[in-house]
Design a protein around this motif. Structure first.
Motif, PDB file in Angstrom:
ATOM      1  N   LEU A  76      89.222 -25.487  20.399  1.00  0.00           N
ATOM      2  CA  LEU A  76      89.489 -26.295  19.209  1.00  0.00           C
ATOM      3  C   LEU A  76      88.708 -25.774  18.004  1.00  0.00           C
ATOM      4  O   LEU A  76      89.188 -25.816  16.871  1.00  0.00           O
ATOM      5  CB  LEU A  76      89.136 -27.759  19.462  1.00  0.00           C
ATOM      6  N   SER A  77      87.502 -25.275  18.248  1.00  0.00           N
ATOM      7  CA  SER A  77      86.715 -24.695  17.158  1.00  0.00           C
ATOM      8  C   SER A  77      87.414 -23.477  16.568  1.00  0.00           C
ATOM      9  O   SER A  77      87.409 -23.266  15.352  1.00  0.00           O
ATOM     10  CB  SER A  77      85.328 -24.299  17.675  1.00  0.00           C
ATOM     11  N   VAL A 131      90.298 -24.716  14.426  1.00  0.00           N
ATOM     12  CA  VAL A 131      89.810 -25.187  13.134  1.00  0.00           C
ATOM     13  C   VAL A 131      89.445 -24.023  12.224  1.00  0.00           C
ATOM     14  O   VAL A 131      89.751 -24.024  11.013  1.00  0.00           O
ATOM     15  CB  VAL A 131      88.597 -26.118  13.344  1.00  0.00           C
ATOM     16  N   SER A 171      92.463 -24.728   9.532  1.00  0.00           N
ATOM     17  CA  SER A 171      91.980 -26.010   9.006  1.00  0.00           C
ATOM     18  C   SER A 171      92.744 -26.472   7.770  1.00  0.00           C
ATOM     19  O   SER A 171      92.886 -27.673   7.526  1.00  0.00           O
ATOM     20  CB  SER A 171      90.485 -25.921   8.683  1.00  0.00           C
ATOM     21  N   LEU A 224      98.250 -33.384  15.398  1.00  0.00           N
ATOM     22  CA  LEU A 224      97.599 -32.914  16.614  1.00  0.00           C
ATOM     23  C   LEU A 224      97.759 -33.971  17.697  1.00  0.00           C
ATOM     24  O   LEU A 224      97.277 -35.096  17.557  1.00  0.00           O
ATOM     25  CB  LEU A 224      96.113 -32.634  16.357  1.00  0.00           C
ATOM     26  N   ILE A 257      86.808 -33.371  19.149  1.00  0.00           N
ATOM     27  CA  ILE A 257      87.827 -33.930  18.265  1.00  0.00           C
ATOM     28  C   ILE A 257      87.224 -34.303  16.921  1.00  0.00           C
ATOM     29  O   ILE A 257      87.898 -34.258  15.879  1.00  0.00           O
ATOM     30  CB  ILE A 257      88.507 -35.155  18.931  1.00  0.00           C
ATOM     31  N   CYS A 287      85.003 -32.516  15.400  1.00  0.00           N
ATOM     32  CA  CYS A 287      84.996 -31.251  14.660  1.00  0.00           C
ATOM     33  C   CYS A 287      86.323 -31.036  13.946  1.00  0.00           C
ATOM     34  O   CYS A 287      86.364 -30.589  12.798  1.00  0.00           O
ATOM     35  CB  CYS A 287      84.696 -30.094  15.611  1.00  0.00           C
ATOM     36  N   VAL A 288      87.417 -31.379  14.621  1.00  0.00           N
ATOM     37  CA  VAL A 288      88.744 -31.246  14.010  1.00  0.00           C
ATOM     38  C   VAL A 288      88.866 -32.166  12.800  1.00  0.00           C
ATOM     39  O   VAL A 288      89.323 -31.768  11.722  1.00  0.00           O
ATOM     40  CB  VAL A 288      89.852 -31.556  15.037  1.00  0.00           C
ATOM     41  N   CYS A 338      89.582 -30.503   9.203  1.00  0.00           N
ATOM     42  CA  CYS A 338      91.018 -30.513   8.883  1.00  0.00           C
ATOM     43  C   CYS A 338      91.310 -31.732   8.012  1.00  0.00           C
ATOM     44  O   CYS A 338      91.742 -32.786   8.500  1.00  0.00           O
ATOM     45  CB  CYS A 338      91.861 -30.531  10.155  1.00  0.00           C
ATOM     46  N   LEU A 391      94.847 -33.630   8.025  1.00  0.00           N
ATOM     47  CA  LEU A 391      95.386 -34.197   9.263  1.00  0.00           C
ATOM     48  C   LEU A 391      95.974 -35.584   8.999  1.00  0.00           C
ATOM     49  O   LEU A 391      95.293 -36.470   8.499  1.00  0.00           O
ATOM     50  CB  LEU A 391      94.278 -34.284  10.310  1.00  0.00           C
TER      51      LEU A 391
END
Length: 434
Positions: free
Chosen positions: A195-196, A199, A203, A209, A222, A224-225, A229, A232
């Motif tokens: 996931l990192s 991103v 991003s 997602l 999550i 971090c997302v 982002c 989102l």
């Protein structure tokens, strides 16, 4: 039938100004049919018409159509035809869908990978199919995919394969596609490090997602997302990933308004009874920032596992109980879920829920849909519920055995009363007897 077809062809020929009309007696009906066939030359169709036809065909039929003529073959290779594609992979001869032929897959990778934008993989329950999908993913290095979907038609086959193989293949796509906007990777072994990478490379473009049932993703992953982002708009996850920090990150003034938040509430460990709670202040911050957000919650818990929920005001809009839910929890909904729009209760047991249902009708002013099964509601209470909701109740699915006749109303009368308040004909649902 043959005479009618020839008659129709004669009319077409006579009505066409471009065709010189033969003198009477010079051409037989069969000759006229041949002339009409010559006029209707499929190879002369414009490119955009052939393209539209091919877009509706499965891949194997597209490939066959490309051999009709040179013009159709040219259209077969137009980039627009390859922007959206679904790879179908299965190992079973009894599968209900046909697997994409390996030769065609290689042709797509070699000639059309750069054109792919909307890609999905549909696999059966076998590990081999999931591995084949990852094998294709790892080869998509020269593409700009915008939408990715991984779909298991049976059990989550991606979870049975090697985690390192899956993450490696997914990382290739995350690194090489710099414009991913929508990702559906539910029931997969995706993890925090992957996931990192997502991103770091996407991003600015990520908008949707969906990653429920991803046990290797933590709440920090999550978060971090959500932190990076800022565009989102839709998010689907399991309840264990949900945190106060996540809701506050989604409520940041630099973040766009969230439109859809789906939360699956399931037991992560056998025998789990206690779940963490979310502060009301965190929910309030989300609603203040995104007042129109749909908060959808699916519960797959037993009654003793639900004690944590709905003790405080919760901004849920769509609520689905897949297992039995207690009277106490249903009573909390009317008091603490004022934004509720849709409620589905699959089971409650043998306790009558008259008061709970009426409380929901009185306090949930936005309720437009209700589904009940394996519950018990008296006919009189149900009619009162419908009266309180009125015509805004656009979807009402109630199994007939839910309704309990009483001294005031019987099953034969209830449809008349309910129809009167709904402003349309309504009948309870009946379980078919095969």
């Amino acid at each position: 039938m043959k005479r009618n077809r020839l008659s129709f062809m004669n009319k077409v020929l006579r009505s066409s100004p471009a065709v010189k009309q033969p003198r009477l007696g010079c051409c037989s009906p069969l000759s006229q049919a041949h002339m009409c066939a010559a006029r209707l030359d499929w190879g002369s169709l414009p490119h955009h018409v052939v393209l539209r036809v091919l877009q509706y065909l499965p891949l194997i039929d597209r490939a066959r159509a490309s051999s009709v003529c040179r013009r159709w073959n040219e259209v077969f290779h137009i980039p627009d035809l390859w922007r959206k594609f679904e790879f179908e992979l299965n190992q079973s001869a009894a599968s209900y869908f046909n697997s994409t032929h390996p030769d065609l897959i290689q042709q797509i990778i070699k000639k059309h990978a750069a054109h792919l934008q909307y890609v999905s993989f549909k696999v059966d329950s076998s590990t081999e199919s999931a591995e084949a999908a990852c094998g294709i993913l790892s080869q998509l290095v020269n593409c700009s995919i915008q939408t990715l979907g991984l779909i298991s038609t049976a059990k989550p086959s991606f979870m049975t394969m090697s985690k390192s193989h899956f993450v490696s293949a997914l990382t290739v796509l995350f690194v090489n596609s710099k414009s991913l906007s929508s990702i559906k990777i539910e029931d997969t072994p995706v993890d925090d490090p992957s996931l990192s990478i997502l991103v770091a490379n996407n991003s600015d473009t990520l908008r949707r997602l969906k990653m429920s049932s991803c046990p290797h993703v933590s709440s920090d992953g999550i978060l971090c997302v959500a932190d990076h982002c800022q565009g989102l708009r839709e998010l689907a996850l399991n309840y264990y990933m949900l945190s106060d920090e996540l809701l506050l990150a989604l409520s940041n003034e630099t973040h766009v308004n969230l439109e859809h938040l789906r939360i699956d509430v399931v037991s992560e460990n056998p025998g789990q009874i206690e779940f963490h709670s979310i502060k009301r202040q965190s929910w309030d911050a989300l609603i203040k920032h995104s007042p129109g957000v749909n908060v959808v919650m699916y519960f797959f818990l037993y009654e003793e596992e639900m004690e944590t929920f709905f003790k405080e005001e919760t901004p849920v809009t769509h609520l689905y109980f897949g297992r039995s839910v207690s009277k106490e929890i249903l009573g909390r909904l009317g008091l603490n879920c004022p934004r509720l729009v849709e409620l589905v209760v699959c089971a409650n047991g043998i306790q009558v829920i008259d008061n709970e249902l009426i409380c929901i009708a009185e306090h949930c002013k936005n309720l437009t849909a209700l589904g009940l099964s394996e519950c018990e509601v008296s006919c009189t209470a149900f009619i009162e519920f419908v009266r309180l909701c009125g015509r805004k109740l656009t979807h009402l699915s109630i199994m007939e055995d839910v309704l309990i006749p009483d001294d005031v109303c019987s099953l034969d009368e209830i449809h008349t009363e309910v129809s009167k308040y709904l402003g349309r004909i309504w009948f309870p649902d009946v379980m078919p007897l095969w």
